[in-house]
Structure formats: C-alpha cells, structure tokens
Design a protein around this motif. Structure first.
Motif, PDB file in Angstrom:
ATOM      1  N   VAL C   9      21.956  41.793  70.840  1.00 45.85           N
ATOM      2  CA  VAL C   9      21.898  40.449  70.271  1.00 45.85           C
ATOM      3  C   VAL C   9      20.804  40.387  69.215  1.00 45.85           C
ATOM      4  O   VAL C   9      21.008  39.922  68.093  1.00 45.85           O
ATOM      5  N   ALA C  13      21.167  39.888  65.221  1.00 46.44           N
ATOM      6  CA  ALA C  13      20.530  38.763  64.564  1.00 46.44           C
ATOM      7  C   ALA C  13      19.717  39.241  63.370  1.00 46.44           C
ATOM      8  O   ALA C  13      19.860  38.710  62.268  1.00 46.44           O
ATOM      9  N   ALA C  16      21.978  40.431  60.554  1.00 45.16           N
ATOM     10  CA  ALA C  16      22.655  39.343  59.872  1.00 45.16           C
ATOM     11  C   ALA C  16      21.680  38.599  58.977  1.00 45.16           C
ATOM     12  O   ALA C  16      22.020  38.234  57.849  1.00 45.16           O
ATOM     13  N   PHE C  20      21.917  37.698  55.023  1.00 43.56           N
ATOM     14  CA  PHE C  20      21.962  36.312  54.564  1.00 43.56           C
ATOM     15  C   PHE C  20      20.624  35.834  53.992  1.00 43.56           C
ATOM     16  O   PHE C  20      20.483  34.682  53.666  1.00 43.56           O
ATOM     17  N   THR C  24      20.099  31.266  54.173  1.00 43.34           N
ATOM     18  CA  THR C  24      20.183  30.615  55.473  1.00 43.34           C
ATOM     19  C   THR C  24      18.833  30.023  55.831  1.00 43.34           C
ATOM     20  O   THR C  24      17.802  30.350  55.246  1.00 43.34           O
ATOM     21  N   LYS C  26      17.653  30.351  58.799  1.00 40.31           N
ATOM     22  CA  LYS C  26      17.129  31.065  59.965  1.00 40.31           C
ATOM     23  C   LYS C  26      16.173  32.169  59.566  1.00 40.31           C
ATOM     24  O   LYS C  26      16.081  33.195  60.201  1.00 40.31           O
ATOM     25  N   GLN C  29      13.483  34.090  61.732  1.00 36.32           N
ATOM     26  CA  GLN C  29      13.723  35.255  62.585  1.00 36.32           C
ATOM     27  C   GLN C  29      13.143  36.477  61.910  1.00 36.32           C
ATOM     28  O   GLN C  29      13.424  36.739  60.753  1.00 36.32           O
ATOM     29  N   MET C 120      36.579  32.047  62.271  1.00 40.80           N
ATOM     30  CA  MET C 120      36.111  33.392  61.956  1.00 40.80           C
ATOM     31  C   MET C 120      36.167  33.698  60.466  1.00 40.80           C
ATOM     32  O   MET C 120      35.896  34.818  60.046  1.00 40.80           O
ATOM     33  N   VAL C 123      33.259  35.418  58.771  1.00 43.06           N
ATOM     34  CA  VAL C 123      33.079  36.813  59.192  1.00 43.06           C
ATOM     35  C   VAL C 123      34.067  37.713  58.462  1.00 43.06           C
ATOM     36  O   VAL C 123      33.712  38.783  57.966  1.00 43.06           O
ATOM     37  N   ASN C 324      30.410  39.264  71.783  1.00 45.93           N
ATOM     38  CA  ASN C 324      30.323  39.638  70.373  1.00 45.93           C
ATOM     39  C   ASN C 324      31.582  39.182  69.637  1.00 45.93           C
ATOM     40  O   ASN C 324      32.327  39.977  69.083  1.00 45.93           O
ATOM     41  N   GLY C 326      32.259  37.810  66.884  1.00 48.27           N
ATOM     42  CA  GLY C 326      32.463  38.143  65.480  1.00 48.27           C
ATOM     43  C   GLY C 326      33.014  39.546  65.313  1.00 48.27           C
ATOM     44  O   GLY C 326      34.018  39.763  64.623  1.00 48.27           O
TER      45      GLY C 326
END
Lengths: 481, 280, 428
Positions: C9, C13, C16, C20, C24, C26, C29, C120, C123, C324, C326
């Motif tokens: 996970v 993360a 990704a 991105f 994004t 996020k 992170q 989806m 993705v 998972n 995606g």
C-alpha cells in the motif's frame, strides 16, 4: 412434570444458597476479600498464594482487554445489528478503494455472542472467586494451612481429572458447534437473505416473522409450506427405512458369517469391508454414474430386454430406467444404495457385539432346555439392543441429517417435475438438510435455512429423546460389567 | 465334518451377496485401467486396457489433477486429525464413563442435544469464525474443524469403557494410583480395539468430507485442495469426459491405504473385543 | 502477510504520488523517488479448461506492466457456472479478478460484489492508454449492454459465444433438412439416430418462447418479469404444444442438463443443440460430417417460426473488495483486450466480443464461430433473476417427460401459470 418442577426448585435453591453465601462473603469478608471485587487476585495475594494470584489476575486482565478492544466494537450494536452501510470510493492515486467504517451485521451477531459467552464464563469465575477468597479467610482464621499450589495442581490429575480431560474437547465443541449453532438460531429471527447480505448490506431483527412464513404461508411463495410438509414426510420415511434396513441387514449378515459352519470367515468379512474402504464420495458418485439414465446399467438392461419389458407393463415410459431421476424409482434406489453403503458398517459393529455374547448365560439357558429362538429372543436380542441401542438412536438422527447419500446421488441430475416443489427450490428426493443446503448455497436464504434447521432439531429431539430416555433409563451402565 | 447341502447353499448365498457388493468396486478398478478418458456406457469392462490414467495422475499434473499434492495435503490433515480426535474421544469417554462428577449427566445431555442439529446449518457461521481467526484457506483450519468437535463422537468409546470391569480400577485406586494413572495404565491399554477403531474412523474423515473442505479452501488454488475436493471437481460436467477414468484411478489409489487400515481395524475390532476387556 | 500488504500500500502510494506530483493535493505523502516499484499481489479465477492459456496471458501482463510495478498474479480455478455462488458466499475471499457469464451480472452487481469500471477510467488512461469509452466501442453492443447494470459498466466483455446453436452430422442430415425441426426430426428418425436437446433448463427451453415473441426481464430488486402464460405473437399454450410435439417425436431425445457432452460422445445423436464448449465432442463424434448452423425453424400452429436462441457473453469483473482494485482493473482490461481475445480464439476457439477480432477471416472460416455469428442474428439476451431457474427447469422436465398432453389446453395453461408464479416470486 413433577420432576421438572423439582429440578427447577433445586436450581432455585442452589442459586439462593449461593447468593446467601455471596452475601455473607460481602458482609463478613476482610479488606482483601472486598478488594478482590476489583482485583481478583487480592485475596490470594494476601494469603501468599502468589501463583494463583498471578493466574487469576492475568485472567482478569485478559477479559478486560478483550472487553475494551474486541467486545466494545460489536456488543453495543447488537440491538440493531449495525446501522452504517458500506460505502466506498476508488482512489486512482493509491490505486485502492477507500471504505467507510461500515457495520457487518453477521460479524456483530457472531462476535457479540462470543462476548456474551466470555462474560458469562467470567461472571461465574468472578462470583466463585469472591466466595473462594472468603473461604480462604475463614480457613486462615481457623488456623487451617492454605492449600499448596502443587497440591492444587495435583488435583487435576485426580479428583478433578475430569476437568483436565474435558477442557479442550469442550472448548472445541463450544467454538465450532455451540457458538455457530446459537448464531444460526439467532439468524432465524433476522432477515438475513440474499437482499441483506453482509458486507455490502445490513440485516436486522424481525422477530418470529420467518416462522410465521413457514407455517402460516404468505410471504415467500404459497408453496413453501406445502414443500416443507412433503420434504418432512420423506425425511422421516427415509430415516426409518435407512436406519432399520442397514441395522437388521448388518446383524443378519454378521450372524450369517459368524455361523460355525461358514468357512473363511475373514475373507467374507474382508470382501464386504472393501466396499466401505472406498470413500463415500467416490463410491457414491461412481454408483450415481453407474445408474445414470445413459449409464452402464441402463445399457445392460436394454441389452437383456428388461427396459422393453418394463415399458410393456407400463412401469416406465422412457427409453431408459430413471433409476435416480424420477420420483418413486429414486426413492427406492437411494434406500437400496444406502443399504449397500451401510450394511458393511453395521456388520462390523454387529460382529463385535455378537462375538462378545454372554456365553455362560446362553449355555445355562441351553441346559435349561431353551430353544435357539428363545435364546435369541431373551438373551441375544436384549444384549445386542443394549449395546447398540444408543447407536441405533444416533443412527436415526444421523439419517435424518444424512446429507452425503442423497446429495451425492441426486445433486445436479435429479429434476423435479412437481411445479409446487420447484417454486420453493425443493425436490421430491430432498431431505430437510439437502433442501436447507440448496437454500443457503444457491439462494442465500439463510433465515429460512435457519428456521428449517431449528425444525429439524425439534423433530430429531422429540423422536429421539423419548427413545433415548427409555433406553438409558435406570442407568443400566453397570448391568453388563 | 460332513458337507451338508445347507452349507453349500449358505456359501453360495454369501458369494452372491459379496458379488453384489463388489460389482461397483470392480467397475471402479476396471474403469481406472481404461484407455478411454470418458465414461464408458456400452460395456462393463473397458475395450482397451492401459495404465495411462495412473501415469497421468501421478506424474503429469495439470491444473485439474494435482493428485500428488492433494494426497499429501489430505494425508497430513488426516494424521493430525486422527491424533487430536482420538485423544479427545478417549478423554471424553473416560470422563463420562469412569468418573462421577456433578455436571456429568448435564454435559452428556448437552452432547446428545448438539448431535441433533444438522451440521450444514452452522457451516456458514463456522466459516466466519475461522475467517476471523485467519484460518480459512489453511489446512490448520480444516484440522480444527475435523478434530475440535470430535469429542461429541464419544458414545461408542464410552460404551466400550463401560464394559471395563470396575473392580480393576478399584484395585488400582486401593494401590494409591491417581485417576490419571488409571486412565493411562489400565483403561487405555484395555481399550485397544476401540482406540484403533477411533483412530481409523477419524483418519477417514478428511478423505470423505468435501462439503466443509470446499467451503474452507476457497481460494481456487487447486494444489491446496484435499483429495475429496479435487476428485469431486473432476466430475464437473465440463470435465467429466476428459477425466472420468482418472477419477476412477484416483479413487482406487486412495482406497488402497484406507482398505489396509480397514483390514487392520477389522482384526483389532473382532479379536480385540473378544480377547480383551471383558474376559480380562 | 499483513505487513506485506501494508508495504505494498505504502509503495503504491509513493509511486502514485511521484507520478501525480504537482497536480494532486496529496503531496504531503513522503515522496520517495528512488525509483522503487511497488509490488502488487493479485489473485484471479478462471475456468479449468482455460488455465494454461490464462497463465500465458498473465505472464504477458506481468511483463507488460513491469515498468510500473512488480505484479504477481496467482491463478485459481473456478468454473464460470459456479462463480456467482462462490463470490456471494464471501465477497472478501473472492479473487480480485474473475470471469462470469452475463446472466449473473445483476446478482453480482446488486450484491455490491463488482467494482464499477467507469470509476476506473483514470487508471485506464494513465496506464493502458485508453478510456472506458474505448473499451465500450471496441466490443460489440450486445456484450457491452450485458456488462452494464444500472447505467454503469461493471465488467470487461470477453466473449460473445456463450449461446447455443445446432451441431449436426452432414453425412446423415442434409443442409436443407436442418432448416426446420420437421425435416430434421424425420431425417434423424430415418437414420435411426436422434436429435438431442436439453429441455429441462430455462436457458434452453426459453428459446421456444422467445421465438414466439415472449420476453423476460429483471427488476431492480432481483425479481423477474415473465409473461409466458399470456399471449405474445402466439399464446403460451400454443408454444407449449409445439414443444410437446417436438419432444414426443421418435427422432427427438431430451437430454438432461449437464449430460450433453456425454450423449454426443456416445454416438447416439446425429444432431444436437449445444454451444462452443461441446465443439470438440461433436467434432470427434461426427468426424468429417461435423457441421454447425443456426437453430431450425419450428411450427406453431401451422406457421413456421425461426427458433431464436439465448445469446450470452462472458466477461471479466473486478472484485469490489479487492485490495488492489486499480491494478486488478488493469489486469481485467489486459486479458480482454483485442490481442488477448484473438489469442483466446486461436488457442481455444472461444468466440470474441471484440469487433475487430470478429472481422478477422479466421472467424468466418471456423465452423462453430460462424454458426455463433449466424445464430446471433436470432439471438435474445436473457435477463432473469435467480427465481427463474427452478420453475422453468421443472416445466422443461414436464414437457420432456410428456407429462402434459398436447390437447389438454387447460392443463398446459395451469402448468404455465404455476411456472410464472414461481418465477415471479419475490426474492427472499
């Protein structure tokens, strides 16, 4: 009836006396007895029984941890069986789905039940512990030396050996039979079905609705009650025939082989035993294909002209004998095949029993001039019944719940031509258990399956407890020692 | 001894019965040696004999037949199950037969009551309990299911122990033997026939069960399966024509060890019961 | 196990976010840009017969996406017919990606077992370079419709041959004789062989009713609408009478559901109504006479009616509870894309739903595949709930066994009424 009231008053008395002792412990106990309300090991600690103190303290901590980490997630929701439905969004960045903190009704039901049982056990231990601490105080006042831990543990090999013996088996049975069973009994009072399946949906309590639907019709299909009665009757017929044919067949076969004049006893026995050495699912699936509509038996029957003859006399109107595919034929066939499966087992048991006959009794009876029928009637039969009687009753119950034979022989190939049964997903050949299985496996109708399961239980209970009571009444256990 | 007519008749009748009982078994064995892969419905014996099914089953595993690993899985499960089950059955039987304690009758009645519920009813709840313990798709989980509840099948063993003369135990108590000692040194050695019976019958459970096994081993990874799931799967309507004779070969292969066990059990059962407890 | 999962996970993360980065929110992170790829474990269920082929496709998939992640796919066995049962028993234990026949989509989707493919889209755009619309356009309309529930696409269409048609032995029956049941049956009778069809299944016997203009449909709550006891182009009684006439013909042989392959292999049949899964059995049994075509026409009253067939599709769905989701969607997309559908036909002769693959000349050259295409012109998509099966199966059994008499219209009407009542019963 009288004994029941007696029993109840006995239980009541013992509860009252327990309570009064408890009261006494509260009133007259010293500080450490009272402290053990909070810290269960306090009393032991005071009497210098450190190991016991440690054990009971660890037990208390374990239950507390269990309560505040596990039970608290489920028990508060037991009344509603959950209110938060599952929702989720897909997060394309993490490539994963994010779920809300949803409720799973079945988990709530199951784990609340586990919690209740743990608490019930804790409560018993807790009350007994306080009483125990008070007893220790009294012992100390009377100058009685406290029991050494080693002596205490030794008891578990002696007077309390049964606790040692039974602990694990009872734990196993509780975890894998009792808890699941109570959970499913609860399910009979919920609406757990295909439209209310966790984890995506919730289910909740509905009271006696499902029972009303089964017995009062309405609701599901108007045919459910009809199907239930049909299946129930066949279940009972099957259980009676399956039990007695194999039982009597087994005894007859055993006495046939055991006859003094029969040569090569071992070989004969072995020949029959080989058939049960093949696992049931292999032999039954094989026999199913053996008797299939286009199977080898039908081919042979056609070759010897049997099928034409049966057609001529109107027994069948097909080009094959529907051994396992049409009512009547299939009913007879499953009982016959069950004889094939069951008789060798019963023969083995009967052989053991017959070889063990009280010979001295028979000899003296013969001296007194009894003929072989009288010996059979008055000595052999009572003896055999005594030894195998309980097994006969359990066999009967096992046959009511006999899933394998019917399922393996008819699953996927038997098609009912009774529309009323079909509308309730039942077949003429179904036993209550196989019907129950279909309802859960194909239709996820867990609530009705649970109701049927309870009914099966009630029937089995009524049929057998009566017989069982009679067979074991008067505690004949010592009679043949 | 003079040979009487009735003796011949008796033996003929036995032979006739044995024939009926053995026909499907003979068919099983014969079919397992057939060269044809599907079910032969026209003749009883195969038209062409061959060992190909055994060869494929044992040495040419594909996704449908993983017989060697199924056999190994089932064997391990069966061994573990039979150790635990036998211990449990003997323990419960001794406690209920030879000891007197307060809850004895109550526990026995509960035991009888529990046997009255159909096992398929609680299947799904058992599944979720094992899932909570992270034991689904795990052979340990199956062992637990098969053995943990075996204590309920104590009745036959109890009946046997009931026939062990009380005087023997009394004498031991007088010599100062503990209850555990009596259990291990007197009752257990005298219960040989019933122990063998219990061992074998519990050993057979994993070979026979496929309802629980299919529910528990649900990952679809066929090398994890037990023999029962695997063989049952071969008779799937899509596979029957390619694998029926291999199914028969598999049936023969697992029947051989079980038959041997049965023959041992039969010896113990009959000889042990006559020469053992009661007369001793 | 759990640790691994958490690790994957986290890695997912971070990966990704590194892609991105900038667009994004996020970004907090911790960006871990040392080029480490996430490791992803997926499980997939496929049919027993397809295992070898699927394993090859999985290997290709792992290679194809190895630039993004270390993906390990474990392949399990699950027959399509029982996939729904297995999945609904415990959705969380089901594989991340599984195949199933189109008639199960409503059960699965309404139970929340299927991941919406529409979700989806980002993705697919990111990794596969296509949109969900591209997927819809690439496959034939019927297959997309079959994979759609409540206006949402819930699965990737994979095959379009999950229906039935007529196999026959052209050494016994001529090309003209297979055009109608009458000639077909009399030709069979003359040769001493039989025409086999499964009547005791709502999937097969519905073909007679659909041919007469009857319909079935499914409601949101899983119940089924059915009108077979009424009148469409013809009355239900008339259709049943035609079925009885066929069933009682000496050239006809009713086959038990699931027994067809066996019966074809036994050599008793000269023609059989079945699907692509029996192609091998039929080819072996009929030898050089092996032929396939659309279903014959049959007589209702004195009118000739072309028999329609249920056309089904198979599709690949993504488990809504997949850890998972995606990556699972990417796998599902990969094994249903044009190349893999083509490979599926080449290896196992499974009829594609992809338009481009369908245009390939190898389809029209193939006996069964062209029969599928021919039949699809007279195809009906069967949309029914779970309560449809048992009553219609029994109705077919009654017809097959001749327990109804053709002149007993009241009896037939009653049987139809009872069947309709059972089919319409509310889902419990």
């Amino acid at each position: 009836m009288k004994t029941v009231t007696n029993k109840f008053s006995n239980i009541f008395d013992s509860i009252m006396s327990g309570l009064s002792k408890y009261k006494e412990a509260i009133v007259k106990g010293d500080l450490f007895v009272k402290l053990s309300f909070l810290w269960m090991g306090a009393g032991y600690f005071r009497r210098k029984q450190y190991i016991k103190s440690l054990i009971i303290t660890l037990f208390e901590i374990a239950v507390l941890v269990f309560t505040f980490t596990f039970a608290i997630q489920y028990v508060p929701k037991f009344g509603t069986l959950g209110t938060v439905k599952q929702e989720s969004v897909f997060n394309p960045i993490t490539m994963q789905k994010e779920f809300n903190n949803y409720d799973n009704s079945f988990q709530i039901l199951l784990f609340s039940l586990v919690s209740f049982i743990v608490w019930a056990i804790f409560l018993v231990v807790y009350i007994r512990n306080i009483y125990r601490q008070y007893q220790l105080q009294l012992d100390e006042q009377n100058g009685k030396a406290p029991e050494k831990f080693k002596d205490y543990m030794n008891k578990f090999l002696n007077s309390k050996f049964h606790i040692t013996l039974l602990a694990l088996p009872v734990l196993g049975i509780s975890l894998f039979i009792i808890i699941p069973l109570i959970a499913m009994i609860f399910v009979a009072f919920t609406n757990y079905d295909q439209k209310h399946m966790p984890p995506t949906e919730l289910f909740t309590w509905v009271g006696f609705n499902n029972f009303v639907q089964l017995f009062g019709g309405g609701g599901i299909t108007s045919t459910f009650g009809y199907a239930f009665v049909r299946v129930l009757i066949w279940t009972l017929v099957w259980a009676v025939f399956a039990t007695f044919t194999t039982y009597i067949g087994g005894i007859l076969l055993a006495s046939l082989i055991n006859n003094k004049r029969v040569k090569l006893k071992k070989m004969w026995r072995t020949l029959f035993v080989i058939t049960i050495a093949v696992p049931q699912f292999v032999s039954l699936l094989l026999v199913k294909n053996f008797f299939a509509d286009g199977g080898i038996v039908n081919t042979i029957c056609a070759n010897i002209g049997l099928i034409d003859w049966l057609r001529d006399i109107g027994m069948i109107n097909t080009t094959y004998i529907p051994f396992l595919t049409s009512p009547g034929w299939a009913h007879v066939m499953v009982i016959l095949i069950n004889i094939w499966v069951g008789v060798p087992y019963q023969m083995l048991i009967a052989t053991g029993v017959l070889m063990n006959l009280p010979n001295d009794q028979i000899e003296s009876a013969r001296m007194d001039g009894a003929n072989s029928f009288q010996i059979f009637r008055h000595i052999t039969m009572p003896y055999v019944l005594f030894i195998t009687g309980p097994a006969l009753v359990t066999d009967f119950v096992r046959n009511i719940n006999n899933f394998n034979v019917i399922f393996l022989l008819t699953n996927n190939t038997y098609t009912t031509s009774n529309q009323a049964l079909a509308n309730s997903q039942a077949k003429e050949i179904d036993l209550l258990v196989t019907w129950l299985f279909t309802l859960t496996r194909d239709n996820y109708n867990y609530k009705m399956a649970a109701v049927i399961g309870i009914v099966v239980f009630v029937i089995s209970a009524v049929c057998t407890l009566v017989v069982f009571k009679r067979l074991t009444s008067g505690d004949k256990e010592g009679a043949y020692r | 001894m003079k040979i009487k007519f009735s003796d011949i008749l008796r033996h003929l009748f036995l032979a006739f019965l044995a024939l009926i009982w053995l026909i499907p078994i003979v068919w099983l064995v014969a079919t397992s040696f057939s060269k044809y892969t599907g079910m032969n419905t026209s003749t009883f014996f195969p038209e062409e004999w061959s060992l190909i099914n055994y060869k494929n089953l044992l040495f040419a595993s594909d996704s449908v037949t993983q017989f060697p690993s199924w056999f190994k899985n089932t064997f391990v499960i069966a061994c573990a199950t039979c150790v635990v089950s036998t211990a449990f059955v003997l323990m419960v039987a001794y406690a209920t037969s030879c000891m007197k304690f307060k809850m004895r009758k109550t526990l026995m009645n509960i035991g009888i009551t529990l046997n009255l519920f159909p096992a398929v009813l609680s299947m799904i709840a058992v599944y979720f309990i094992l899932k909570a313990l992270d034991l689904t798709n795990n052979h340990l989980g199956l062992i637990l299911i098969y053995s943990a509840t075996s204590g309920l099948g104590y009745l036959i063993a109890k009946g046997f122990m009931d026939t062990v003369p009380e005087s023997l135990r009394e004498a031991a108590y007088l010599d100062g033997a503990s209850e555990a000692r009596v259990f291990f040194t007197i009752v257990i050695p005298m219960s040989k026939p019933i122990i063998v019976y219990t061992i074998i019958s519990s050993f057979l459970v994993p070979w026979m069960d496929f309802v629980f096994a299919t529910l528990m081993l649900n990952s679809g990874i066929s090398s994890n399966w037990t023999v029962a799931i695997g063989l049952n799967n071969m008779l799937d309507r899509m596979l029957l024509n390619q694998y029926f004779t291999q199914f028969c070969a598999g049936g023969v292969l697992i029947s051989i060890p079980i038959s041997i066990l049965f023959l041992i059990m039969q010896k113990f059962y009959v000889e042990g019961i006559t020469g053992g407890a009661v007369k001793g | 196990m759990n640790k691994k999962r958490i690790l994957s996970v986290l890695l997912c993360a971070t990966m990704a976010t590194s892609i991105f980065a900038g667009c994004t929110q996020k970004q907090n992170q911790s960006p871990n840009n040392n080029g480490e790829k996430p490791s992803v474990n997926l499980t997939m269920w496929g049919q027993e017969q397809d295992q070898q082929m699927l394993q090859g496709m999985i290997d290709d998939f792992e290679k194809e996406y190895s630039k993004y992640a270390d993906i390990k796919v474990e392949l399990g066995v699950q027959s399509d017919a029982k996939a729904r049962d297995r999945i609904l028993t415990d959705q969380e234990a089901a594989a991340d990606v599984f195949s199933f026949p189109s008639d199960r989509i409503q059960d699965l989707a309404s139970a929340g077992a299927l991941q919406s493919i529409d979700d989806m889209s980002p993705v697919l755009e990111q990794y596969a370079g296509k949109t969900v619309d591209d997927v819809k356009k690439a496959n034939i309309e019927g297959s997309v419709e079959a994979a759609t529930y409540d206006n949402t696409l819930y699965a990737f269409p994979m095959t379009a041959d999950n229906g039935y048609f007529l196999y026959y032995d052209k050494n016994v029956i001529s090309e003209d004789e297979v055009k109608s049941w009458d000639t077909l049956l009399s030709a069979a009778e003359k040769s001493g062989k039989k025409v086999g069809m499964i009547l005791a299944s709502g999937w097969y016997n519905a073909s007679f009713f659909y041919s007469a203009g009857f319909t079935t449909s499914q409601n949101k709550d899983g119940t089924t609408n059915i009108d077979w006891n009424g009148t469409a182009d013809y009355s239900g009684v008339e259709v049943t009478q035609s079925m009885l006439k066929i069933a009682s013909n000496p050239g006809f042989m009713p086959i038990a559901d699931g027994d067809m392959s066996n019966q074809i292999a036994s050599g008793k049949l000269c023609a059989a109504i079945s699907g692509t899964w029996d192609a091998n059995a039929a080819q072996t049994a009929f030898g050089d006479g092996f032929a396939a075509t659309k279903l014959p026409s049959f007589k209702i009253g004195d009118k000739d009616v072309q028999q329609k067939a249920v056309v089904g599709y198979k599709m690949i769905g993504v488990n809504a509870h997949s850890k998972n989701a995606g990556w699972a969607a990417l796998l599902a997309d990969f094994i249903t894309n044009e190349d893999q559908q083509k490979a599926r036909f080449e290896i196992r002769q499974i009829g594609p739903s992809n338009k481009k693959v369908l245009e390939d000349p190898m389809i029209s050259e193939n006996i069964t595949a062209s029969a599928v295409v021919e039949q699809s012109k007279f195809g009906v998509r069967q949309d029914v709930g779970n309560n449809f099966w048992a009553p219609t199966k029994t109705f077919g059994e009654i017809v097959a066994k001749g327990q109804l008499k053709a002149d007993d219209t009241a009896g037939i009407q009653k049987a139809l009424d009872t069947m309709v009542e059972g089919v319409k019963a509310p889902i419990e």
